[in-house]
Design a protein around this motif. Structure first.
Motif, PDB file in Angstrom:
ATOM      1  N   GLN A  20      41.877  31.958  40.504  1.00 48.82           N
ATOM      2  CA  GLN A  20      40.688  31.370  39.911  1.00 48.82           C
ATOM      3  C   GLN A  20      39.436  32.031  40.459  1.00 48.82           C
ATOM      4  O   GLN A  20      38.441  32.164  39.779  1.00 48.82           O
ATOM      5  CB  GLN A  20      40.667  29.866  40.157  1.00 48.82           C
ATOM      6  N   LYS A  25      37.554  32.588  34.375  1.00 48.42           N
ATOM      7  CA  LYS A  25      37.655  32.173  32.977  1.00 48.42           C
ATOM      8  C   LYS A  25      39.105  32.073  32.510  1.00 48.42           C
ATOM      9  O   LYS A  25      39.373  31.582  31.417  1.00 48.42           O
ATOM     10  CB  LYS A  25      36.907  33.159  32.075  1.00 48.42           C
ATOM     11  N   GLU A  28      42.947  27.876  35.639  1.00 45.37           N
ATOM     12  CA  GLU A  28      42.455  26.569  36.065  1.00 45.37           C
ATOM     13  C   GLU A  28      43.564  25.890  36.858  1.00 45.37           C
ATOM     14  O   GLU A  28      44.718  26.309  36.816  1.00 45.37           O
ATOM     15  CB  GLU A  28      42.042  25.729  34.859  1.00 45.37           C
ATOM     16  N   GLN A  52      39.421  40.167  28.729  1.00 43.01           N
ATOM     17  CA  GLN A  52      40.213  39.274  29.587  1.00 43.01           C
ATOM     18  C   GLN A  52      41.182  40.071  30.452  1.00 43.01           C
ATOM     19  O   GLN A  52      41.468  39.704  31.585  1.00 43.01           O
ATOM     20  CB  GLN A  52      41.005  38.283  28.726  1.00 43.01           C
TER      21      GLN A  52
END
Ligand code: SF4
Length: 78
Positions: A20, A25, A28, A52
């Motif tokens: 994280q 992004k 989580e 990403q």
């Protein structure tokens, strides 16, 4: 470029917090700190975008337990 799918093997995660920190992004945590890949709710069925992928690779390489998984095929859930 081949698609890349991501998934966290939550049983292998030791809640170290690194992913994280490296890719905020993309990952989580639940209340116990166990990670999941959030863009597709850890289903491993939506390929990462190029943007990403840059952050994902950082986390993928640094995860101490190998809990972060990648595949060129979508993951199927057990
Ligand atoms: S880096 Fe790996 S072990 Fe650490 S929280 Fe993320 S998935 Fe879990």
């Amino acid at each position: 470029m081949k698609p890349v799918y991501a998934h966290v093997d939550r049983a292998a995660c030791i809640a170290c917090g690194l992913c994280q920190m490296l890719a905020p992004k993309l990952f989580e945590y639940d209340q116990e700190g166990i990670a999941s890949y959030c863009p597709d709710e850890n289903t491993g069925t939506v390929p990462l975008t190029g943007e990403q992928l840059i952050d994902f690779k950082l986390a993928y390489r640094r995860c101490p337990t190998g809990a972060i998984q990648r595949s060129e095929q979508p993951f199927t859930q057990a």
